[in-house]
Design a protein around this motif. Sequence first.
Motif, PDB file in Angstrom:
ATOM      1  N   CYS A  74      70.517  28.106  42.109  1.00 58.71           N
ATOM      2  CA  CYS A  74      70.750  27.698  40.715  1.00 58.71           C
ATOM      3  C   CYS A  74      72.016  28.344  40.162  1.00 58.71           C
ATOM      4  O   CYS A  74      72.796  27.714  39.444  1.00 58.71           O
ATOM      5  CB  CYS A  74      69.550  28.085  39.847  1.00 58.71           C
ATOM      6  N   SER A  75      72.229  29.613  40.502  1.00 62.16           N
ATOM      7  CA  SER A  75      73.442  30.304  40.057  1.00 62.16           C
ATOM      8  C   SER A  75      74.679  29.655  40.646  1.00 62.16           C
ATOM      9  O   SER A  75      75.692  29.475  39.960  1.00 62.16           O
ATOM     10  CB  SER A  75      73.374  31.776  40.474  1.00 62.16           C
ATOM     11  N   GLU A  76      74.602  29.274  41.934  1.00 65.43           N
ATOM     12  CA  GLU A  76      75.718  28.607  42.600  1.00 65.43           C
ATOM     13  C   GLU A  76      76.032  27.270  41.931  1.00 65.43           C
ATOM     14  O   GLU A  76      77.190  26.919  41.695  1.00 65.43           O
ATOM     15  CB  GLU A  76      75.397  28.399  44.074  1.00 65.43           C
ATOM     16  N   GLN A  80      79.507  26.164  39.995  1.00 73.94           N
ATOM     17  CA  GLN A  80      80.258  24.959  40.349  1.00 73.94           C
ATOM     18  C   GLN A  80      80.472  24.064  39.131  1.00 73.94           C
ATOM     19  O   GLN A  80      81.547  23.469  38.957  1.00 73.94           O
ATOM     20  CB  GLN A  80      79.538  24.192  41.452  1.00 73.94           C
ATOM     21  N   SER A  81      79.451  23.953  38.286  1.00 76.93           N
ATOM     22  CA  SER A  81      79.579  23.111  37.091  1.00 76.93           C
ATOM     23  C   SER A  81      80.635  23.665  36.141  1.00 76.93           C
ATOM     24  O   SER A  81      81.447  22.931  35.572  1.00 76.93           O
ATOM     25  CB  SER A  81      78.228  23.015  36.376  1.00 76.93           C
ATOM     26  N   ILE A  85      84.269  21.899  35.023  1.00 77.16           N
ATOM     27  CA  ILE A  85      84.701  21.702  33.637  1.00 77.16           C
ATOM     28  C   ILE A  85      86.103  22.269  33.442  1.00 77.16           C
ATOM     29  O   ILE A  85      86.926  21.722  32.715  1.00 77.16           O
ATOM     30  CB  ILE A  85      83.698  22.357  32.665  1.00 77.16           C
ATOM     31  N   ASN A  86      86.384  23.364  34.143  1.00 68.81           N
ATOM     32  CA  ASN A  86      87.696  24.005  34.033  1.00 68.81           C
ATOM     33  C   ASN A  86      88.746  23.355  34.926  1.00 68.81           C
ATOM     34  O   ASN A  86      89.867  23.848  35.053  1.00 68.81           O
ATOM     35  CB  ASN A  86      87.585  25.496  34.384  1.00 68.81           C
ATOM     36  N   GLY A  87      88.367  22.237  35.577  1.00 65.74           N
ATOM     37  CA  GLY A  87      89.320  21.528  36.406  1.00 65.74           C
ATOM     38  C   GLY A  87      89.475  22.097  37.790  1.00 65.74           C
ATOM     39  O   GLY A  87      90.467  21.833  38.472  1.00 65.74           O
ATOM     40  N   MET A  88      88.504  22.905  38.237  1.00 63.85           N
ATOM     41  CA  MET A  88      88.574  23.493  39.576  1.00 63.85           C
ATOM     42  C   MET A  88      87.309  23.115  40.340  1.00 63.85           C
ATOM     43  O   MET A  88      86.292  22.748  39.758  1.00 63.85           O
ATOM     44  CB  MET A  88      88.671  25.018  39.504  1.00 63.85           C
ATOM     45  N   PRO A 277      77.464  20.052  41.825  1.00 64.47           N
ATOM     46  CA  PRO A 277      78.525  19.032  41.899  1.00 64.47           C
ATOM     47  C   PRO A 277      79.017  18.801  43.323  1.00 64.47           C
ATOM     48  O   PRO A 277      79.259  17.660  43.722  1.00 64.47           O
ATOM     49  CB  PRO A 277      79.623  19.621  41.007  1.00 64.47           C
ATOM     50  N   ALA A 278      79.174  19.869  44.110  1.00 65.01           N
ATOM     51  CA  ALA A 278      79.640  19.718  45.488  1.00 65.01           C
ATOM     52  C   ALA A 278      78.639  18.936  46.322  1.00 65.01           C
ATOM     53  O   ALA A 278      79.014  18.082  47.139  1.00 65.01           O
ATOM     54  CB  ALA A 278      79.883  21.087  46.114  1.00 65.01           C
TER      55      ALA A 278
END
Length: 293
Positions: A74-76, A80-81, A85-88, A277-278
């Motif tokens: 969940c932390s991972e 990622q989320s 959002i920061n474009g990375m 997301p990944a």
Amino acid sequence: MTLLACQIFFTIAHEGSFARTAEHLHLTPSAISHAVATMEAECGFPLFTRTKAGVTMTAAAEHLLPDIQRLLACSESLDQSIARINGMEKGVLRLAVFNSACVTWLPQLLPPFEAQFPGIELQVYQGSYSDIAAWLKNGTAELGLMSNSSAQDLDFEPMYHDPLVCIAPAGYRTRRPGVVTAEELRGQNFVSQRPDTDADIQSYLKKNDLRVNASCYVNDDESTIAMVSCGQGVAIMPQLILKRYQDGSEHFQVLKLEPTASRSIGMACLDKSGLSPAARQFWQRARDYASLL
């Protein structure tokens, strides 16, 4: 228990060593020992047993491990989320796969994914269907490529229809060229894999009352092909792995089964709505790739 403590717990469980855990997490050995002592004090029971051979989990620690793995997953996903959002794109994606998918699908899926998302670290775990199901449930892996026959209560999407076939030594003769019936296979010597390696094959044997007469037991598809090729018996296996031998072989032949059977290969996870997301990106890429096969 802090997130760092959970990471230390998980790494010790995986590495079986305080020293390797310290090296992996870029911490000092004394920091690891202090963290473990703090965790054990908070829990009120010992978590690890130290021996000359290494470090093993206590029964109580094994009971905690699945929850700790889920918390880290969940932390991972959260990290990622935020990165997205920061474009990375950054993080870790853990994949569990069975042998023939590892050999045929992953070489096509991993390089383009890594090229597009260089910040995502891909970790691959190869095992049987039962291994994959266990890894998904205990948090070792986020995604699993497996057969529908073993998905059970997992969130599963079928992606590819894979026929079962019989492979036999080059000189093996059947009543009809290119086809072998279940009746013809009765009493034949088989090259067999572990029962949990491919549930679909076991189902076919049971459904057609084929009691395997085997003296050759192997653990993977390549070994099965090698043993059949040198005359140790016949074998039933999915067609997918045989795509690597599409130019044929002088040592074995591929026969259609009668009655026919197949397996449904797809992607599985605990809950698709909770994927990182990944993981969602990789899931879509696997779906796109399967549609072209």
